[in-house]
Design a protein around this motif. Structure first.
Motif, PDB file in Angstrom:
ATOM      1  N   LYS A  60      43.374  44.620  42.190  1.00 53.25           N
ATOM      2  CA  LYS A  60      44.532  45.239  42.841  1.00 53.25           C
ATOM      3  C   LYS A  60      45.761  44.339  42.959  1.00 53.25           C
ATOM      4  N   SER A 107      38.277  44.320  45.739  1.00 49.21           N
ATOM      5  CA  SER A 107      38.814  45.446  44.971  1.00 49.21           C
ATOM      6  C   SER A 107      37.683  46.296  44.401  1.00 49.21           C
ATOM      7  N   LEU A 112      47.836  44.250  39.737  1.00 46.52           N
ATOM      8  CA  LEU A 112      48.196  45.494  39.065  1.00 46.52           C
ATOM      9  C   LEU A 112      49.707  45.573  38.921  1.00 46.52           C
ATOM     10  N   LYS A 129      41.791  54.254  41.744  1.00 44.23           N
ATOM     11  CA  LYS A 129      42.675  54.567  40.621  1.00 44.23           C
ATOM     12  C   LYS A 129      43.561  55.763  40.964  1.00 44.23           C
ATOM     13  N   ALA A 179      40.301  47.880  38.475  1.00 40.21           N
ATOM     14  CA  ALA A 179      41.118  46.726  38.114  1.00 40.21           C
ATOM     15  C   ALA A 179      41.343  45.880  39.360  1.00 40.21           C
ATOM     16  N   THR A 181      54.099  42.954  40.244  1.00 35.31           N
ATOM     17  CA  THR A 181      52.728  43.278  40.610  1.00 35.31           C
ATOM     18  C   THR A 181      52.696  43.839  42.030  1.00 35.31           C
TER      19      THR A 181
END
Length: 215
Positions: free
Chosen positions: A20, A13, A23, A189, A18, A29
């Motif tokens: 992935k 990632s 997330l 992002k 963050a 998620t």
């Protein structure tokens, strides 16, 4: 036609600030959306290939899915190897089946209809590999015949699966789909923000899975 699936989630990632797989998207998620998309499409078992922070992902998912539906495999050398290594690990872990879907673990918005269209294309043409396409370009997830297993496992050299597909050029089917989920990943992002907006705009929501209907 018994179909299994492989989801690749071993990477670092590195382009995303963050992690992935974990997330959040709505109440789930990213990796849960990927798994659920396959199960909803009728996959019997998903092999999830993990690496970076893999034990954390496994612990998070362990009590969310029946053990017969989700199995974990590990690319221990995820930092030094390419995606083909993870693919081979996933293929090695598969139980015998007619074919298997292959999906990156950062593409959680694939529609059920896309999986089914690819399956129908394989059945109709008897191809060894079937891809969804958008504007003529091949996209994920391909459906790959079990007959390709040894070819993938024995492939050595540069180019990854693209080179394998060249060897099967006359045995690949494609089917056009209208699914923006085939274009959206979570590499950055900005990609994640686009995904969130897409799901909101589409009112994209998975209904609860009734596992008895997935076989």
């Amino acid at each position: 036609m018994k179909i299994n699936g492989i989801i690749l989630a071993a990477g670092l990632s590195s382009r995303m600030p963050a992690f992935k797989p974990l997330l959040k998207l709505k109440d789930k998620t990213v990796i849960e959306y990927c798994i659920d998309s396959m199960l909803r499409a009728g996959v019997n078992q998903v092999i999830l290939v993990l690496g970076y922070r893999g034990k954390e992902v496994e612990a998070y998912l362990a009590d969310k899915y029946a053990g017969s539906r989700l199995q974990f495999a590990y690319n221990q050398n995820y930092a030094e190897t390419d995606m083909l290594t993870s693919i081979k690990i996933g293929v090695s872990a598969l139980k015998p089946c007619a074919a298997f879907y292959l999906l990156p673990g950062d593409m959680p918005a694939i529609q059920t209809g896309t999986f089914r269209a690819v399956k129908e294309a394989m059945l109709r043409t008897q191809a060894l590999v079937a891809f969804p396409t958008i504007e003529g370009q091949r996209k994920h997830p391909p459906l790959i015949s079990w007959q390709c297993r040894d070819l993938i496992l024995n492939f050595e050299g540069e180019g990854g699966l693209r080179e394998v597909w060249k060897k099967l050029a006359t045995q690949i089917a494609t089917v056009p789909v209208d699914d923006l989920g085939c274009l959206i990943d979570t590499d950055t992002k900005e990609d994640y923000d686009k995904l969130v907006n897409y799901l909101d705009d589409q009112r994209f929501e998975f209904k609860p899975i009734i596992f008895e209907n997935c076989f």
